[in-house]
Write a protein that holds these residues in place. Sequence first.
Motif, short mmCIF file in Angstrom:
data_model
loop_
_atom_site.label_atom_id
_atom_site.label_comp_id
_atom_site.label_asym_id
_atom_site.label_seq_id
_atom_site.Cartn_x
_atom_site.Cartn_y
_atom_site.Cartn_z
N VAL A 14 1.18 2.64 17.24
CA VAL A 14 2.03 1.96 18.22
C VAL A 14 2.61 2.97 19.20
O VAL A 14 2.60 2.76 20.43
CB VAL A 14 3.15 1.18 17.50
N MET A 15 3.11 4.08 18.68
CA MET A 15 3.70 5.10 19.55
C MET A 15 2.63 5.74 20.44
O MET A 15 2.90 6.06 21.61
CB MET A 15 4.39 6.17 18.71
N LEU A 16 1.42 5.93 19.90
CA LEU A 16 0.35 6.49 20.73
C LEU A 16 0.01 5.56 21.89
O LEU A 16 -0.17 6.01 23.03
CB LEU A 16 -0.89 6.74 19.88
N GLY A 17 -0.08 4.26 21.61
CA GLY A 17 -0.38 3.31 22.66
C GLY A 17 0.71 3.26 23.73
O GLY A 17 0.42 3.28 24.94
N LEU A 37 -4.97 9.47 24.54
CA LEU A 37 -5.97 8.39 24.49
C LEU A 37 -7.08 8.71 23.50
O LEU A 37 -7.57 7.81 22.80
CB LEU A 37 -6.55 8.16 25.89
N ALA A 38 -7.48 9.97 23.43
CA ALA A 38 -8.52 10.37 22.47
C ALA A 38 -8.02 10.19 21.04
O ALA A 38 -8.77 9.75 20.16
CB ALA A 38 -8.94 11.81 22.73
N LEU A 39 -6.75 10.53 20.79
CA LEU A 39 -6.18 10.31 19.46
C LEU A 39 -6.13 8.82 19.13
O LEU A 39 -6.35 8.42 17.99
CB LEU A 39 -4.78 10.91 19.38
N ASN A 40 -5.84 8.02 20.13
CA ASN A 40 -5.74 6.57 19.90
C ASN A 40 -7.08 5.98 19.48
O ASN A 40 -7.12 4.93 18.81
CB ASN A 40 -5.24 5.90 21.18
N GLN A 41 -8.19 6.64 19.87
CA GLN A 41 -9.50 6.14 19.46
C GLN A 41 -9.70 6.18 17.95
O GLN A 41 -10.55 5.46 17.42
CB GLN A 41 -10.60 6.95 20.15
N TRP A 42 -8.95 7.05 17.26
CA TRP A 42 -9.08 7.10 15.81
C TRP A 42 -8.50 5.85 15.15
O TRP A 42 -8.83 5.54 14.00
CB TRP A 42 -8.36 8.34 15.28
#
Length: 462
Positions: free
Chosen positions: A207-210, A241-246
Amino acid sequence: MDDPPVSDALNPGSTPDVPGADADSHGRFARLRERTDELEMFISGLLAFALLAVPGRIFDAWAVSEVHTDGIYWQALWFGFSTSVGLCYVLAIALIAHLAIRGYWVGLIGLKSNFPDGIRWDHIPFLGRTARGFYQARVVGLDQAITNADRAASTLFSTTLLFALTMAVIGLMSILAITVSAGIGALFPHSDEVALAILAVLTGVPVMLGLGAGIMDKAVARRHARGEASPRLERATHRVLALNQWFVPMRMLLPVQLMLQSNQRARHFMWLYMGAVMVAMVIGGVQAVGSMRFSLLDRYSLVTEAAVEQGMLSAHYESLRTEHDRLLRYPMIPADVIQGSRLRLFIPHQPKRENALAQRLCALPDGGNTAPGPEAASRAVACLAKVWQVSLDGTPVPLDGFLPIERRDLEMRGLAGYLTLEGLSPGRHDLLLVWNADGGKRGRERRREYRIPFWYAPDDKR
């Protein structure tokens, strides 16, 4: 203005032939497009009504399992139940709506093939000039109606699949987070508290990443609008954004989501999409509450719930209990009429409600009943005797003669004892059980009273 030809309406993806590879590609797509309508109807018909039968089985499995658990394990069961039940109902409703739209589409095509001239306004009786002009300005032709129905059906079908994939991803990520949290929490003395804290962190990370990526993207846009370069902030945004892909399988979800969002009203689409997710999460709770209440829409102004609680509830009598009472884990006796000289009383134990209370009242070593052999039974009875108070016609009933029992017919454990009825007069008698007598009026550990009237009939030959 004339409507477009029906052939174009039925194949909106087709284009005129052009030389080269593009022509072959468009031709293959057009032929494939002609079959997607059949495939949509086949998939919807296969899944829609099958999904309606699944929630009942999920509810049965959850009702049997949740009474045995506590802490993060109960939370995991509840999340799995509410998510899967809501998913089934929302998907089933959406697929049935898709079938209805496709059926309407098929009917329009049949009308077009039989009445190629469309609506003949001058042949409609009892329709004056003013009304005719009003309807002509607002009613589209058959070709346009066919196109609109086709677009609506395809959009709804794709949105339904997107919703199913999203809920499946949420479920899988939640199972992984719960498993990791429970495994780490088991290494510490207060395992549930530690596991819930870790679960909160793992749930908050995506949630925080988004949110962070959105905020950073807006900041980059504002800086560019002012003519300021921000290479470091752009690189940081890319990393987030790359981290969010995980956590979000973008390659699977985003093609459908972005296609629908860019071709529909973006804000309305997102509100409807997120609303469907919220509704799916709520449906399981509504079903659970509905299973515990007599009726969700009752209008009893005389025989109220308070009146019945002072009378008779079927959940207290094993002979009267039904599937509707399975979530009511109340103290029970065999029947409302007792003929023998002994009355069996079953007092259920619910870990989710009583573990913390028993630990506080009984000061159990190591956080639970770890005693071996007969001492384990004695400790269980002695502790639950502090949680429960029992009286028969106002006379206290000691629980020291009770035994721990496992009732597989009821899928519960608890205490069982036999109350002597010798010396009682035939007729009505009342059992009163009080749970946590010193509890307050609100919360999980509030004081609860259970009244069980029964009729003693020693001479009844039935």
